[in-house]
Design a protein around this motif. Structure first.
Motif, PDB file in Angstrom:
ATOM      1  N   HIS A  67       0.460  -0.735  -0.242  1.00 24.52           N
ATOM      2  CA  HIS A  67       0.063  -0.150  -0.052  1.00 24.52           C
ATOM      3  C   HIS A  67       1.172   1.347   0.089  1.00 24.52           C
ATOM      4  O   HIS A  67       1.919   0.663   0.081  1.00 24.52           O
ATOM      5  CB  HIS A  67      -0.723   0.215   1.689  1.00 24.52           C
ATOM      6  N   MET A  68       0.225   2.586  -0.295  1.00 25.10           N
ATOM      7  CA  MET A  68       0.624   3.629  -0.339  1.00 25.10           C
ATOM      8  C   MET A  68      -0.038   4.391   0.668  1.00 25.10           C
ATOM      9  O   MET A  68      -1.567   4.274  -0.090  1.00 25.10           O
ATOM     10  CB  MET A  68       1.924   4.562  -1.042  1.00 25.10           C
ATOM     11  N   ALA A  69       0.299   5.980   0.724  1.00 24.99           N
ATOM     12  CA  ALA A  69      -0.079   6.872   1.387  1.00 24.99           C
ATOM     13  C   ALA A  69      -0.784   7.716   0.395  1.00 24.99           C
ATOM     14  O   ALA A  69       0.439   8.157  -0.613  1.00 24.99           O
ATOM     15  CB  ALA A  69       0.282   7.518   2.390  1.00 24.99           C
ATOM     16  N   ARG A  70      -2.410   8.070   0.409  1.00 23.71           N
ATOM     17  CA  ARG A  70      -2.729   9.514  -0.941  1.00 23.71           C
ATOM     18  C   ARG A  70      -3.353   9.778   0.310  1.00 23.71           C
ATOM     19  O   ARG A  70      -4.839   8.833   0.379  1.00 23.71           O
ATOM     20  CB  ARG A  70      -2.689   8.631  -1.999  1.00 23.71           C
ATOM     21  N   ASN A  71      -3.351  10.777   0.267  1.00 27.49           N
ATOM     22  CA  ASN A  71      -4.065  11.803   0.934  1.00 27.49           C
ATOM     23  C   ASN A  71      -4.655  11.654   2.606  1.00 27.49           C
ATOM     24  O   ASN A  71      -5.896  11.227   2.692  1.00 27.49           O
ATOM     25  CB  ASN A  71      -5.553  12.463  -0.024  1.00 27.49           C
ATOM     26  N   VAL A  75      -3.661   3.422  -0.081  1.00 29.28           N
ATOM     27  CA  VAL A  75      -4.396   2.817  -1.092  1.00 29.28           C
ATOM     28  C   VAL A  75      -3.537   1.750  -1.578  1.00 29.28           C
ATOM     29  O   VAL A  75      -2.310   1.917  -1.245  1.00 29.28           O
ATOM     30  CB  VAL A  75      -4.925   3.753  -1.907  1.00 29.28           C
ATOM     31  N   ALA A  77      -0.978   0.247  -3.567  1.00 30.21           N
ATOM     32  CA  ALA A  77       0.428   0.583  -4.415  1.00 30.21           C
ATOM     33  C   ALA A  77       0.669  -0.079  -5.311  1.00 30.21           C
ATOM     34  O   ALA A  77       0.343  -0.339  -6.315  1.00 30.21           O
ATOM     35  CB  ALA A  77       1.669  -0.142  -3.741  1.00 30.21           C
ATOM     36  N   ASP A  78       1.206   1.879  -6.496  1.00 28.26           N
ATOM     37  CA  ASP A  78       1.466   1.674  -7.274  1.00 28.26           C
ATOM     38  C   ASP A  78       2.672   0.787  -8.270  1.00 28.26           C
ATOM     39  O   ASP A  78       3.323   0.153  -6.890  1.00 28.26           O
ATOM     40  CB  ASP A  78       1.831   2.744  -8.473  1.00 28.26           C
ATOM     41  N   HIS A  81       5.942   2.358  -6.536  1.00 31.80           N
ATOM     42  CA  HIS A  81       5.734   1.955  -5.390  1.00 31.80           C
ATOM     43  C   HIS A  81       6.560   0.703  -4.773  1.00 31.80           C
ATOM     44  O   HIS A  81       7.537   0.342  -4.234  1.00 31.80           O
ATOM     45  CB  HIS A  81       4.737   2.554  -4.600  1.00 31.80           C
TER      46      HIS A  81
END
Length: 254
Positions: A67-71, A75, A77-78, A81
């Motif tokens: 996962h990665m942090a967004r806002n 969410v 991960a792309d 990441h």
């Protein structure tokens, strides 16, 4: 360094990993043991992002893995990441997976040059240092087909280390080897534990090796940790009945 928080992995209706919570500290060596089908190797494959997860979050070196942090929320991960996270993790498999058309030194240089962007001079120096450490520098210009299984596995360890990972994963690295060469590989891993501050997670059926080398041993059963303790505690005085049954069966098989 590694944190599983409520991680689940399913294959259809089959739950392979069930709400796993596991922390591995920086510099700690943790062995995972257990019967076939208990989820041991799946844990490593999840860490290598070779398998997706169905629930929970995994952190490696303080960052979410898949996962990665967004806002302000996590969410999925792309790919960018995932690539940056994979660079922190090295893995050695049961099968050595060396490039057959490359020499030993070329196998070790490939990742540092093409993934990390090192110059060939830097990559060669790093690779030669690691091949010396695993006792394979005299074979640096040979192709894998000319090496024994134990020699190929030692090269595979050097190749993984050439990427300067913070975490090393070992998946039954001695299981495909003849008994007389298992010592070659286990001695290299012992040396890593003694001389390098690597965080290591190892799946193994070699109970004596797990006892000697681990800071902690986790016994997996049915997709979860049935029992975890120091090697002395788990092998000397297991508390759970299923752990006792497993260790007793192992002793009888030997």
């Amino acid at each position: 360094m590694i944190r599983f928080m409520g991680v689940s992995k399913n294959y259809g209706t089959l739950a392979v990993i069930k709400e796993l919570n596991l922390d591995v500290s920086e510099g700690e060596m943790v062995s995972i043991i257990g019967p076939s089908g208990s989820g041991k190797t799946t844990v490593l494959r999840i860490l290598m992002t070779l398998e997706s997860i169905n629930g929970g979050v995994i952190y490696v070196d303080g960052e979410p893995l898949t996962h990665m942090a967004r806002n302000g929320v996590l969410v999925p991960a792309d790919e960018r990441h995932l690539r940056s996270m994979r660079a922190k993790i090295g893995m050695c498999f049961q099968q050595f997976n060396l490039f057959p058309h490359m020499t030993v030194i070329q196998n070790c240089m490939e990742g540092p040059v093409h993934v990390l962007g090192l110059s060939k001079h830097e990559a060669r120096g790093r690779s030669e240092e690691l091949l010396t450490m695993v006792g394979m520098i005299d074979k640096k210009d040979d192709h894998p087909s000319r090496l024994s299984g134990g020699q190929q596995q030692r090269v595979a360890i050097a190749r993984a280390l050439a990427m300067r990972p913070k975490v090393m994963l070992f998946d039954e690295v001695t299981s495909a080897l003849d008994p007389e060469v298992i010592g070659e590989v286990t001695n290299v891993i012992r040396k890593l534990v003694a001389e390098h501050n690597l965080t290591m997670l190892m799946v193994t059926h070699q109970m004596g090796f797990a006892r000697d080398i681990s800071d902690r041993v986790c016994f997996f059963y049915g997709g979860k940790i049935e029992e975890e303790a120091t090697p002395r505690e788990l092998f000397g005085d297991p508390q759970r009945e299923r752990t006792k049954q497993f260790l007793s069966a192992i002793k009888e098989a030997v």
